[in-house]
Design an enzyme around this catalytic site. Sequence first.
Site, PDB file in Angstrom:
ATOM      1  N   LEU A 298     -41.637 -58.609  20.043  1.00  0.00           N
ATOM      2  CA  LEU A 298     -41.971 -60.007  19.782  1.00  0.00           C
ATOM      3  C   LEU A 298     -41.058 -60.522  18.681  1.00  0.00           C
ATOM      4  CD1 LEU A 298     -45.891 -59.868  19.724  1.00  0.00           C
ATOM      5  CD2 LEU A 298     -44.338 -59.975  21.689  1.00  0.00           C
TER       6      LEU A 298
ATOM      7  N   SER B 145     -33.167 -58.612  16.554  1.00  0.00           N
ATOM      8  CA  SER B 145     -31.909 -58.369  17.260  1.00  0.00           C
ATOM      9  C   SER B 145     -31.318 -57.018  16.883  1.00  0.00           C
ATOM     10  CB  SER B 145     -30.910 -59.491  16.966  1.00  0.00           C
ATOM     11  OG  SER B 145     -30.627 -59.570  15.578  1.00  0.00           O
TER      12      SER B 145
ATOM     13  N   GLY C  22     -35.003 -62.337  16.012  1.00  0.00           N
ATOM     14  CA  GLY C  22     -34.181 -62.948  14.981  1.00  0.00           C
ATOM     15  C   GLY C  22     -33.319 -61.909  14.301  1.00  0.00           C
TER      16      GLY C  22
ATOM     17  N   ASP D 178     -44.795 -64.132  -1.312  1.00  0.00           N
ATOM     18  CA  ASP D 178     -44.281 -62.951  -0.623  1.00  0.00           C
ATOM     19  C   ASP D 178     -44.663 -61.686  -1.382  1.00  0.00           C
ATOM     20  OD1 ASP D 178     -42.117 -61.689   1.334  1.00  0.00           O
ATOM     21  OD2 ASP D 178     -41.631 -60.972  -0.679  1.00  0.00           O
TER      22      ASP D 178
ATOM     23  N   LYS E 204     -47.339 -58.373  -0.458  1.00  0.00           N
ATOM     24  CA  LYS E 204     -46.938 -56.968  -0.568  1.00  0.00           C
ATOM     25  C   LYS E 204     -47.798 -56.213  -1.569  1.00  0.00           C
ATOM     26  CE  LYS E 204     -42.212 -58.175   0.733  1.00  0.00           C
ATOM     27  NZ  LYS E 204     -40.823 -58.425   0.267  1.00  0.00           N
TER      28      LYS E 204
ATOM     29  N   ARG F 215     -36.886 -69.395  22.743  1.00  0.00           N
ATOM     30  CA  ARG F 215     -35.904 -70.040  23.623  1.00  0.00           C
ATOM     31  C   ARG F 215     -34.975 -68.979  24.206  1.00  0.00           C
ATOM     32  NH1 ARG F 215     -33.331 -75.377  21.108  1.00  0.00           N
ATOM     33  NH2 ARG F 215     -32.539 -75.350  23.235  1.00  0.00           N
TER      34      ARG F 215
END
Length: 465
Positions: free
Chosen positions: A43, A50, A46, A233, A237, A80
């Site tokens: 899923l 990739s 990006g 962020d 964590k 897309r």
Amino acid sequence: MPTESSGTTSPFDSTGTTVPAGTAGSPRNDGPVAGRPLRVALLGCGTVGSEVARLLGEQAAELAARAGTPVELAGIAVRRPDKHPELPPGLLTEDAAGLVVRDDVDVVVELVGGIEPVRGWLLAALNAGKSVVTANKALLAEHSAQLFEAADAAGADLYFEAAVAGAIPLLRPLRESLAGDRITRVMGIVNGTTNYILSAMDATGAGYAETLDEASRLGYAEADPTADVDGYDAASKAAILASLAFHTRVTASEVHREGIGAVTASDLVAARVLGRTVKLLAICERVIDDDGAESVSARVHPVMIPRGHQLAGVGGAFNAVYVEADAAGELMFYGQGAGGSPTASAVLGDLVAVARNRVAGGRGPRESAHAALPVRPMGQTPTRYHVSLDVADRAGVLAQVAQAFAEHGVSIAAVRQRDANDTASLVVVTHLAPDAALQSTVDEIAKLDVVHEVVSVMRVEGEDQ
């Protein structure tokens, strides 16, 4: 991508035993041990996704040897498909909800991020008996209990090494290697963007705003850097680290959070004069009261630390986490905390673990929340302050300031004073005290006639208390 869909069942039950397909709540018998490769639904494709897709192709033979079975892509869900000409069209789909419950999928790798609709997809996958590998720190920090419960009910694995500190092997040591030890503290730099900014401010003397602009230009900061610079962020964590280290469910909303927007060039100069530097740290610790009662403190905020501390020399966009345990002592984990290849490395490590579990008919580690310690509010957490004041240059000023500290039960560790014309600069460093008492002290000092300005207030870590 569409949202949640209903699912099918798992290849194996919690013992690895095959059972007839199609039985409600029962696994299928077509998993890797029956001769079929481990089939992966990816899923998101990006920066990290990739790299995962590329490495699964380029290192297929090595991964199969390590895992004990081939690991293959069954499909890739993207927003897309036309934007990914480098991928085989037959693998691409916009239907993430449908992909995660397909009969030919064994494990779902989630690299989309965010909470909804991802939570629905992963719950559907787990309910269908699919194992899940995710790098989604925000989702785990708020909903890990729900995900673990679904994984347990289905006999599936849930791995998330890539959710904290990228390629650095950190969560698995906390979750497995140190499972027999008692961890007392986890403190570290877990956000590369803020560490780059503070390192650059320290090195150049530049201010926060101009350094953030430079970080954006160089690609170290996102177009919208809010999650990084405001500490969201790092707080996610910290919640994950505290949950694993202290066997207690901690959510991001329970982590005290402050960003770096208020850190000035003057703060860095003041820190340097005192042999310190400034870092944004996630600090998770086991706190013991005088009566022996234990609780967990989890916080994210800028701190001054001595330049000789192990974390002080961590520069640029690197991450480092410092762990203290009763038997193991002090441990340090350091490396690249983000980026496509480093994070993909952690994802593939989890995939190999899932494959090995499936081949052997076993399961990975489950949630460990048996301690169920209370999470201590920030006001009750013991901290130390570095307080910088502009005060009137006359007799009795220090006595009035010291009296304010004493009235709140805060002990002063050190005082430094510098005169300039009719004003003086006064720096006070405290001993440990409850954070609320320290904040109340600062509020009272700000009202004193002899205090022109409270220039800065910053917590201090890494020194003898």
